[in-house]
Design a protein around this motif. Structure first.
Motif, short mmCIF file in Angstrom:
data_model
loop_
_atom_site.label_atom_id
_atom_site.label_comp_id
_atom_site.label_asym_id
_atom_site.label_seq_id
_atom_site.Cartn_x
_atom_site.Cartn_y
_atom_site.Cartn_z
N ALA A 54 0.85 -1.19 0.00
CA ALA A 54 0.00 0.00 0.00
C ALA A 54 0.89 1.24 0.00
CB ALA A 54 -0.91 -0.03 1.24
N MET A 55 0.27 2.41 0.15
CA MET A 55 1.01 3.66 0.24
C MET A 55 0.48 4.47 1.42
SD MET A 55 -0.52 5.77 -2.96
CE MET A 55 -2.17 6.42 -2.99
N LEU A 56 1.30 5.35 1.92
CA LEU A 56 0.85 6.28 2.94
C LEU A 56 -0.24 7.14 2.30
CD1 LEU A 56 1.64 6.80 5.88
CD2 LEU A 56 3.35 8.42 5.07
N GLU A 142 4.11 8.85 15.19
CA GLU A 142 2.66 9.03 15.13
C GLU A 142 2.03 7.76 14.56
OE1 GLU A 142 1.54 11.67 16.46
OE2 GLU A 142 2.94 13.31 16.08
N HIS A 143 0.72 7.63 14.72
CA HIS A 143 0.00 6.60 14.00
C HIS A 143 0.01 6.97 12.53
CE1 HIS A 143 -1.43 5.69 18.05
NE2 HIS A 143 -1.71 4.48 17.57
N TYR A 144 -0.43 6.07 11.66
CA TYR A 144 -0.40 6.35 10.23
C TYR A 144 -1.54 5.63 9.53
CZ TYR A 144 2.08 1.87 10.31
OH TYR A 144 2.45 0.57 10.53
N ILE A 145 -1.84 6.11 8.33
CA ILE A 145 -2.92 5.56 7.51
C ILE A 145 -2.33 5.13 6.18
CG2 ILE A 145 -5.18 5.95 6.47
CD1 ILE A 145 -5.38 8.44 8.41
N CYS A 146 -2.55 3.86 5.82
CA CYS A 146 -2.14 3.35 4.51
C CYS A 146 -3.38 3.22 3.64
CB CYS A 146 -1.51 1.96 4.63
SG CYS A 146 -0.09 1.86 5.73
#
Length: 157
Positions: A54-56, A142-146
Protein backbone atom coordinates in the motif's frame (compact mmCIF):
# COMPACT_ATOMS: atom_id res chain seq x y z
CA UNK A 1 -40.01 -13.66 2.73
CA UNK A 2 -39.00 -10.52 0.82
CA UNK A 3 -37.22 -9.10 3.86
CA UNK A 4 -35.25 -12.34 4.30
CA UNK A 5 -34.23 -12.25 0.63
CA UNK A 6 -33.26 -8.59 0.96
CA UNK A 7 -31.15 -9.36 4.04
CA UNK A 8 -29.35 -12.23 2.26
CA UNK A 9 -28.61 -10.02 -0.75
CA UNK A 10 -27.43 -7.16 1.46
CA UNK A 11 -25.11 -9.45 3.43
CA UNK A 12 -23.69 -10.85 0.18
CA UNK A 13 -22.96 -7.34 -1.11
CA UNK A 14 -21.29 -6.34 2.17
CA UNK A 15 -19.23 -9.53 2.29
CA UNK A 16 -18.18 -9.06 -1.34
CA UNK A 17 -17.13 -5.46 -0.70
CA UNK A 18 -15.12 -6.42 2.40
CA UNK A 19 -13.50 -9.34 0.57
CA UNK A 20 -11.78 -6.88 -1.80
CA UNK A 21 -9.59 -5.51 1.03
CA UNK A 22 -6.75 -7.41 2.68
CA UNK A 23 -7.18 -8.44 6.29
CA UNK A 24 -6.79 -5.45 8.61
CA UNK A 25 -7.87 -2.97 5.92
CA UNK A 26 -11.36 -1.55 5.56
CA UNK A 27 -13.09 -0.30 2.45
CA UNK A 28 -14.49 3.13 1.76
CA UNK A 29 -15.45 4.25 -1.76
CA UNK A 30 -13.48 1.45 -3.48
CA UNK A 31 -10.31 2.21 -1.55
CA UNK A 32 -8.91 0.09 1.27
CA UNK A 33 -7.51 1.83 4.33
CA UNK A 34 -5.31 0.56 7.13
CA UNK A 35 -5.26 2.48 10.41
CA UNK A 36 -2.14 1.58 12.36
CA UNK A 37 -2.21 0.40 15.94
CA UNK A 38 1.38 1.42 16.62
CA UNK A 39 3.38 4.55 15.92
CA UNK A 40 6.26 5.18 13.52
CA UNK A 41 8.31 8.10 12.26
CA UNK A 42 7.09 9.43 8.90
CA UNK A 43 9.63 7.33 6.97
CA UNK A 44 8.83 4.30 9.13
CA UNK A 45 5.14 4.77 8.32
CA UNK A 46 5.93 5.15 4.61
CA UNK A 47 7.99 1.93 4.63
CA UNK A 48 5.38 0.05 6.69
CA UNK A 49 2.69 0.89 4.13
CA UNK A 50 4.98 -0.36 1.34
CA UNK A 51 5.35 -3.67 3.21
CA UNK A 52 1.54 -3.98 3.06
CA UNK A 53 1.61 -3.37 -0.70
CA UNK A 54 0.00 0.00 0.00
CA UNK A 55 1.01 3.66 0.24
CA UNK A 56 0.85 6.28 2.94
CA UNK A 57 -2.56 7.85 2.38
CA UNK A 58 -2.99 10.59 -0.25
CA UNK A 59 -6.06 12.70 0.47
CA UNK A 60 -7.65 13.78 -2.80
CA UNK A 61 -11.11 15.07 -1.89
CA UNK A 62 -13.26 16.55 0.84
CA UNK A 63 -15.24 13.28 1.01
CA UNK A 64 -12.11 11.20 1.56
CA UNK A 65 -10.83 13.72 4.11
CA UNK A 66 -14.15 13.66 6.01
CA UNK A 67 -14.08 9.84 6.13
CA UNK A 68 -10.50 9.80 7.45
CA UNK A 69 -11.17 12.49 10.05
CA UNK A 70 -14.26 10.60 11.20
CA UNK A 71 -12.26 7.37 11.55
CA UNK A 72 -9.31 8.93 13.40
CA UNK A 73 -10.77 11.73 15.51
CA UNK A 74 -12.12 9.48 18.27
CA UNK A 75 -8.65 8.02 18.88
CA UNK A 76 -7.04 11.06 20.46
CA UNK A 77 -3.94 10.44 18.28
CA UNK A 78 -2.33 12.23 15.34
CA UNK A 79 -1.92 10.35 12.02
CA UNK A 80 0.68 10.57 9.26
CA UNK A 81 -0.35 11.05 5.63
CA UNK A 82 1.86 10.80 2.55
CA UNK A 83 2.42 14.54 2.05
CA UNK A 84 5.73 16.30 2.57
CA UNK A 85 7.93 19.16 1.37
CA UNK A 86 11.19 17.30 2.01
CA UNK A 87 12.69 18.02 -1.44
CA UNK A 88 11.76 21.68 -1.99
CA UNK A 89 10.74 23.79 0.98
CA UNK A 90 7.15 24.95 0.60
CA UNK A 91 6.36 22.61 -2.31
CA UNK A 92 4.18 19.85 -0.85
CA UNK A 93 4.22 16.60 -2.81
CA UNK A 94 2.27 13.36 -2.34
CA UNK A 95 5.18 10.97 -1.86
CA UNK A 96 3.96 7.92 -3.80
CA UNK A 97 2.24 9.55 -6.79
CA UNK A 98 4.71 12.49 -6.80
CA UNK A 99 1.75 14.82 -7.37
CA UNK A 100 2.44 18.38 -6.28
CA UNK A 101 -0.22 19.82 -4.00
CA UNK A 102 -1.09 22.87 -6.07
CA UNK A 103 -3.61 25.64 -5.77
CA UNK A 104 -6.21 23.51 -7.57
CA UNK A 105 -5.65 20.37 -5.46
CA UNK A 106 -7.59 19.55 -2.31
CA UNK A 107 -6.08 20.52 1.05
CA UNK A 108 -7.38 21.02 4.58
CA UNK A 109 -4.68 22.91 6.46
CA UNK A 110 -5.17 24.09 10.01
CA UNK A 111 -5.13 27.90 10.22
CA UNK A 112 -1.54 29.15 10.10
CA UNK A 113 -0.28 25.91 8.55
CA UNK A 114 1.98 24.95 6.95
CA UNK A 115 4.43 27.10 8.90
CA UNK A 116 7.71 25.11 8.76
CA UNK A 117 8.34 25.80 12.43
CA UNK A 118 11.58 23.99 13.42
CA UNK A 119 12.14 22.51 9.95
CA UNK A 120 8.78 20.73 9.66
CA UNK A 121 8.59 18.77 6.41
CA UNK A 122 5.97 16.03 6.94
CA UNK A 123 2.20 16.33 7.24
CA UNK A 124 -0.22 14.74 9.67
CA UNK A 125 -3.79 14.88 10.86
CA UNK A 126 -3.11 16.80 14.05
CA UNK A 127 -5.06 15.85 17.16
CA UNK A 128 -4.20 19.27 18.64
CA UNK A 129 -5.65 21.03 15.56
CA UNK A 130 -9.02 19.20 15.36
CA UNK A 131 -7.57 16.76 12.81
CA UNK A 132 -6.81 19.43 10.26
CA UNK A 133 -3.49 19.16 8.44
CA UNK A 134 -0.30 20.30 10.14
CA UNK A 135 3.31 20.19 9.03
CA UNK A 136 5.59 18.76 11.67
CA UNK A 137 9.02 17.21 12.14
CA UNK A 138 9.32 13.89 10.30
CA UNK A 139 11.08 12.10 13.15
CA UNK A 140 8.11 12.30 15.52
CA UNK A 141 6.34 8.99 16.08
CA UNK A 142 2.66 9.03 15.13
CA UNK A 143 0.00 6.60 14.00
CA UNK A 144 -0.40 6.35 10.23
CA UNK A 145 -2.92 5.56 7.51
CA UNK A 146 -2.14 3.35 4.51
CA UNK A 147 -4.30 3.05 1.41
CA UNK A 148 -4.62 0.80 -1.61
CA UNK A 149 -7.28 0.20 -4.20
CA UNK A 150 -9.73 -2.54 -3.30
CA UNK A 151 -9.26 -4.63 -6.42
CA UNK A 152 -5.55 -5.42 -5.99
CA UNK A 153 -5.02 -9.15 -5.84
CA UNK A 154 -2.89 -10.55 -3.03
CA UNK A 155 0.86 -10.97 -3.47
CA UNK A 156 1.88 -14.62 -3.86
CA UNK A 157 5.33 -15.90 -3.07
Amino acid sequence: MISVLFTVILLSVIESACADCPRGFEMNAETCYYFSHGEETWIGAYESCKLFGAMLVEVNSADEDAYLINKTSSSGDSWWMGLSDKLIEGEYVWETSMTVLGASGYSNWSPGEPNNHKNENCVKYAHSHNYLWQDTECDQEEHYICEKTGDISPIVG
